[in-house]
Design an enzyme around this catalytic site. Structure first.
Site: not given
Length: 181
Positions: A86, A156
């Protein structure tokens, strides 16, 4: 209890989605390793979980930190059944203003970190399978930004698109021994 007698590592587990994953796994009976670079928040998260939990200070972009995390996890709990990959960061800047260092930093954590942690945990899981233990599961978190993006989230979006492809390649490579992705 869906995760009873399972050992789970959650990277980026000090807060946010990672913390929520750690809480759900612990509530389901898992022994949870909270891995993060934020020592104070990570220790607080681990201390607040029901059951057995362990905080490990781990930078997912550092191979030595990852080796240490796996060694400590196996020493504490005997094996690794679940990885929630994560850990992630974002840096907002327009295409023309995005600095190389910021682009590299986002890819180092989001994409390289997912690769390094996933590879190291998969190696541990393969050893466990070879010792006649059940195969484990690896969950790589991506984002809708792998498909669509905003003009100020280039690094990102690139990193999360890479995580999607990384996950596909990992799944193909590990399917023969039963590790699920």
């Amino acid at each position: 209890m869906a995760f009873e007698n399972k050992v789970a590592i959650v990277t980026g587990a000090a807060r946010g989605i990672g913390r929520a994953c750690a809480e759900r796994l612990a509530a389901g009976g898992a022994q949870v390793v909270v891995a993060d670079i934020d020592v104070d928040a990570g220790e607080a998260t681990a201390a607040g979980l029901p059951g057995e939990a362990l905080f490990i200070d781990c930078d997912v972009g550092e191979r030595l930190d990852i080796r240490n995390m796996i060694a400590q996890s196996v020493e504490a709990f005997g094996r690794i059944d679940i990885l929630i990959n994560n850990a992630g960061i974002n840096h907002r800047a327009s295409f023309l203003d995005l600095e190389e260092e910021d682009f590299d930093r986002v890819l180092r954590v989001n994409l390289k970190g997912s690769f390094l942690v996933g590879q190291a945990v998969a190696r541990q899981m393969v050893e466990q399978v070879e010792a006649d233990e059940k195969p484990g599961a690896i969950v790589n978190l991506s984002s809708i930004n792998a498909e669509v993006t905003n003009a100020d989230q280039l690094a990102y979006a690139v990193s999360k698109g890479g995580v999607r492809q990384l996950t596909r390649a990992m799944a193909l490579a590990r399917a023969p021994c039963g590790i699920r992705l």
